[in-house]
Design a protein around this motif. Structure first.
Motif, PDB file in Angstrom:
ATOM      1  N   ALA A   1       0.844  -1.204   0.000  1.00  0.00           N
ATOM      2  CA  ALA A   1       0.000   0.000   0.000  1.00  0.00           C
ATOM      3  C   ALA A   1       0.877   1.252   0.000  1.00  0.00           C
ATOM      4  O   ALA A   1       0.604   2.207  -0.726  1.00  0.00           O
ATOM      5  CB  ALA A   1      -0.935  -0.001   1.210  1.00  0.00           C
ATOM      6  N   TYR A   2       1.936   1.235   0.780  1.00  0.00           N
ATOM      7  CA  TYR A   2       2.874   2.359   0.797  1.00  0.00           C
ATOM      8  C   TYR A   2       3.500   2.562  -0.577  1.00  0.00           C
ATOM      9  O   TYR A   2       3.624   3.685  -1.055  1.00  0.00           O
ATOM     10  CB  TYR A   2       4.009   2.119   1.794  1.00  0.00           C
ATOM     11  CG  TYR A   2       3.663   2.175   3.259  1.00  0.00           C
ATOM     12  CD1 TYR A   2       2.412   2.566   3.731  1.00  0.00           C
ATOM     13  CD2 TYR A   2       4.622   1.822   4.203  1.00  0.00           C
ATOM     14  CE1 TYR A   2       2.138   2.599   5.085  1.00  0.00           C
ATOM     15  CE2 TYR A   2       4.354   1.862   5.556  1.00  0.00           C
ATOM     16  CZ  TYR A   2       3.114   2.245   5.995  1.00  0.00           C
ATOM     17  OH  TYR A   2       2.845   2.285   7.335  1.00  0.00           O
ATOM     18  N   GLU A   3       3.918   1.470  -1.200  1.00  0.00           N
ATOM     19  CA  GLU A   3       4.578   1.556  -2.507  1.00  0.00           C
ATOM     20  C   GLU A   3       3.653   2.153  -3.565  1.00  0.00           C
ATOM     21  O   GLU A   3       4.092   2.888  -4.436  1.00  0.00           O
ATOM     22  CB  GLU A   3       5.071   0.184  -2.948  1.00  0.00           C
ATOM     23  CG  GLU A   3       6.258  -0.318  -2.126  1.00  0.00           C
ATOM     24  CD  GLU A   3       6.561  -1.796  -2.336  1.00  0.00           C
ATOM     25  OE1 GLU A   3       5.979  -2.422  -3.250  1.00  0.00           O
ATOM     26  OE2 GLU A   3       7.385  -2.329  -1.571  1.00  0.00           O
ATOM     27  N   VAL A   4       2.375   1.838  -3.478  1.00  0.00           N
ATOM     28  CA  VAL A   4       1.414   2.332  -4.456  1.00  0.00           C
ATOM     29  C   VAL A   4       1.246   3.843  -4.348  1.00  0.00           C
ATOM     30  O   VAL A   4       1.140   4.531  -5.359  1.00  0.00           O
ATOM     31  CB  VAL A   4       0.043   1.619  -4.289  1.00  0.00           C
ATOM     32  CG1 VAL A   4      -1.029   2.277  -5.120  1.00  0.00           C
ATOM     33  CG2 VAL A   4       0.156   0.153  -4.649  1.00  0.00           C
ATOM     34  N   VAL A   5       1.221   4.373  -3.137  1.00  0.00           N
ATOM     35  CA  VAL A   5       0.933   5.796  -2.954  1.00  0.00           C
ATOM     36  C   VAL A   5       2.131   6.619  -2.501  1.00  0.00           C
ATOM     37  O   VAL A   5       2.081   7.830  -2.560  1.00  0.00           O
ATOM     38  CB  VAL A   5      -0.234   6.020  -1.965  1.00  0.00           C
ATOM     39  CG1 VAL A   5      -1.506   5.434  -2.500  1.00  0.00           C
ATOM     40  CG2 VAL A   5       0.096   5.485  -0.594  1.00  0.00           C
ATOM     41  N   GLY A   6       3.201   5.975  -2.047  1.00  0.00           N
ATOM     42  CA  GLY A   6       4.401   6.601  -1.509  1.00  0.00           C
ATOM     43  C   GLY A   6       4.721   7.965  -2.085  1.00  0.00           C
ATOM     44  O   GLY A   6       3.972   8.497  -2.874  1.00  0.00           O
ATOM     45  N   PRO A   7       5.750   8.611  -1.684  1.00  0.00           N
ATOM     46  CA  PRO A   7       6.728   8.188  -0.680  1.00  0.00           C
ATOM     47  C   PRO A   7       6.180   8.305   0.749  1.00  0.00           C
ATOM     48  O   PRO A   7       5.112   8.878   0.973  1.00  0.00           O
ATOM     49  CB  PRO A   7       7.894   9.165  -0.886  1.00  0.00           C
ATOM     50  CG  PRO A   7       7.253  10.397  -1.419  1.00  0.00           C
ATOM     51  CD  PRO A   7       6.072   9.933  -2.241  1.00  0.00           C
ATOM     52  N   LEU A   8       6.959   7.786   1.691  1.00  0.00           N
ATOM     53  CA  LEU A   8       6.497   7.775   3.073  1.00  0.00           C
ATOM     54  C   LEU A   8       6.203   9.178   3.602  1.00  0.00           C
ATOM     55  O   LEU A   8       5.279   9.356   4.398  1.00  0.00           O
ATOM     56  CB  LEU A   8       7.529   7.088   3.978  1.00  0.00           C
ATOM     57  CG  LEU A   8       7.504   5.567   3.977  1.00  0.00           C
ATOM     58  CD1 LEU A   8       8.555   5.009   4.923  1.00  0.00           C
ATOM     59  CD2 LEU A   8       6.141   5.021   4.338  1.00  0.00           C
ATOM     60  N   LYS A   9       6.944  10.156   3.171  1.00  0.00           N
ATOM     61  CA  LYS A   9       6.695  11.540   3.635  1.00  0.00           C
ATOM     62  C   LYS A   9       5.279  11.976   3.241  1.00  0.00           C
ATOM     63  O   LYS A   9       4.605  12.672   3.985  1.00  0.00           O
ATOM     64  CB  LYS A   9       7.729  12.498   3.046  1.00  0.00           C
ATOM     65  CG  LYS A   9       9.097  12.323   3.642  1.00  0.00           C
ATOM     66  CD  LYS A   9       9.372  13.445   4.597  1.00  0.00           C
ATOM     67  CE  LYS A   9      10.795  13.306   5.108  1.00  0.00           C
ATOM     68  NZ  LYS A   9      10.934  13.837   6.424  1.00  0.00           N
ATOM     69  N   ARG A  10       4.842  11.571   2.051  1.00  0.00           N
ATOM     70  CA  ARG A  10       3.482  11.909   1.606  1.00  0.00           C
ATOM     71  C   ARG A  10       2.455  11.217   2.510  1.00  0.00           C
ATOM     72  O   ARG A  10       1.470  11.826   2.928  1.00  0.00           O
ATOM     73  CB  ARG A  10       3.307  11.478   0.154  1.00  0.00           C
ATOM     74  CG  ARG A  10       1.928  11.747  -0.392  1.00  0.00           C
ATOM     75  CD  ARG A  10       1.829  11.358  -1.854  1.00  0.00           C
ATOM     76  NE  ARG A  10       0.498  11.633  -2.351  1.00  0.00           N
ATOM     77  CZ  ARG A  10      -0.120  10.896  -3.240  1.00  0.00           C
ATOM     78  NH1 ARG A  10       0.471   9.855  -3.775  1.00  0.00           N
ATOM     79  NH2 ARG A  10      -1.336  11.205  -3.633  1.00  0.00           N
ATOM     80  N   ILE A  11       2.680   9.952   2.795  1.00  0.00           N
ATOM     81  CA  ILE A  11       1.763   9.195   3.652  1.00  0.00           C
ATOM     82  C   ILE A  11       1.764   9.780   5.056  1.00  0.00           C
ATOM     83  O   ILE A  11       0.720   9.889   5.698  1.00  0.00           O
ATOM     84  CB  ILE A  11       2.145   7.701   3.656  1.00  0.00           C
ATOM     85  CG1 ILE A  11       2.048   7.132   2.228  1.00  0.00           C
ATOM     86  CG2 ILE A  11       1.259   6.912   4.613  1.00  0.00           C
ATOM     87  CD1 ILE A  11       2.708   5.792   2.055  1.00  0.00           C
ATOM     88  N   GLN A  12       2.944  10.181   5.537  1.00  0.00           N
ATOM     89  CA  GLN A  12       3.053  10.810   6.850  1.00  0.00           C
ATOM     90  C   GLN A  12       2.161  12.045   6.916  1.00  0.00           C
ATOM     91  O   GLN A  12       1.446  12.254   7.890  1.00  0.00           O
ATOM     92  CB  GLN A  12       4.506  11.187   7.130  1.00  0.00           C
ATOM     93  CG  GLN A  12       4.703  11.902   8.451  1.00  0.00           C
ATOM     94  CD  GLN A  12       6.124  12.417   8.634  1.00  0.00           C
ATOM     95  OE1 GLN A  12       6.830  12.696   7.672  1.00  0.00           O
ATOM     96  NE2 GLN A  12       6.525  12.535   9.890  1.00  0.00           N
ATOM     97  N   GLY A  13       2.184  12.842   5.851  1.00  0.00           N
ATOM     98  CA  GLY A  13       1.357  14.046   5.819  1.00  0.00           C
ATOM     99  C   GLY A  13      -0.125  13.734   5.827  1.00  0.00           C
ATOM    100  O   GLY A  13      -0.918  14.423   6.463  1.00  0.00           O
ATOM    101  N   VAL A  14      -0.506  12.683   5.134  1.00  0.00           N
ATOM    102  CA  VAL A  14      -1.914  12.304   5.046  1.00  0.00           C
ATOM    103  C   VAL A  14      -2.426  11.750   6.377  1.00  0.00           C
ATOM    104  O   VAL A  14      -3.512  12.101   6.830  1.00  0.00           O
ATOM    105  CB  VAL A  14      -2.116  11.259   3.915  1.00  0.00           C
ATOM    106  CG1 VAL A  14      -3.478  10.621   4.001  1.00  0.00           C
ATOM    107  CG2 VAL A  14      -1.909  11.909   2.564  1.00  0.00           C
ATOM    108  N   LEU A  15      -1.635  10.882   6.998  1.00  0.00           N
ATOM    109  CA  LEU A  15      -2.092  10.220   8.218  1.00  0.00           C
ATOM    110  C   LEU A  15      -1.707  10.966   9.497  1.00  0.00           C
ATOM    111  O   LEU A  15      -2.263  10.678  10.558  1.00  0.00           O
ATOM    112  CB  LEU A  15      -1.538   8.793   8.286  1.00  0.00           C
ATOM    113  CG  LEU A  15      -2.033   7.828   7.210  1.00  0.00           C
ATOM    114  CD1 LEU A  15      -1.413   6.456   7.413  1.00  0.00           C
ATOM    115  CD2 LEU A  15      -3.545   7.743   7.219  1.00  0.00           C
TER     116      LEU A  15
END
Length: 158
Positions: free
Chosen positions: A17-31
């Motif tokens: 799931a991370y790989e599909v939407v990454g990078p982790l910084k983007r996911i960090q911002g969302v969550l």
């Protein structure tokens, strides 16, 4: 992610799931989670379970729907099933035609696999089985789309 993944685990599903939407910084911002918590979601350790909380997975899937597919695949397999995305595009009147065509393709592959031209007419060869799985997947996708359209009509939402 560079962490080693063990296929079929929740940690591998979270990493996908991370790989599909990454990078982790983007996911960090969302969550709104620290990177260490996101990293923990893919960690496999005996002394603690790893994974990412279901509420966070839900939120990630709501905001970035493409992240939901690896998680859906994981939970569907855990429940003994499969996850099949549903394509709701197209005109419903064409769905019966698409369904019969897809079923016809399954029957055709089956007949070919059990014909005299097959290397093993009494069973599927590995190549024939792979080709038939694709046809069955297509049939399931068309059937699921038709079902979704009918449910929508039955519930008055289309």
């Amino acid at each position: 992610m560079s962490r080693k993944k063990i296929p079929g685990t929740i940690q591998a599903a979270v990493a996908e799931a991370y790989e599909v939407v990454g990078p982790l910084k983007r996911i960090q911002g969302v969550l709104g989670l620290p990177l260490s918590s996101l990293s923990y979601g893919t960690e496999i350790r005996e002394d603690r379970p790893g994974g990412l909380g279901v509420n966070y997975l839900d939120r990630l899937g709501q905001i970035m729907p493409e992240a939901a597919e690896p998680i859906a695949q994981y939970f569907a397999a855990l429940a003994g099933g499969i996850y099949q995305p549903v394509d709701l595009s197209g005109v419903m009147s064409a769905d019966i035609h698409r369904l019969t065509m897809a079923f016809s393709d399954v029957l055709q592959r089956h007949a070919e696999a059990h014909s005299a031209t097959s290397k093993d007419p009494s069973d599927y060869t590995p190549e024939e089985a792979r080709a038939q799985v694709k046809e069955v997947d297509d049939l399931l996708a068309v059937g699921a789309a038709l079902r979704a359209a009918l449910i929508s009509k039955a519930e008055g939402t289309s």
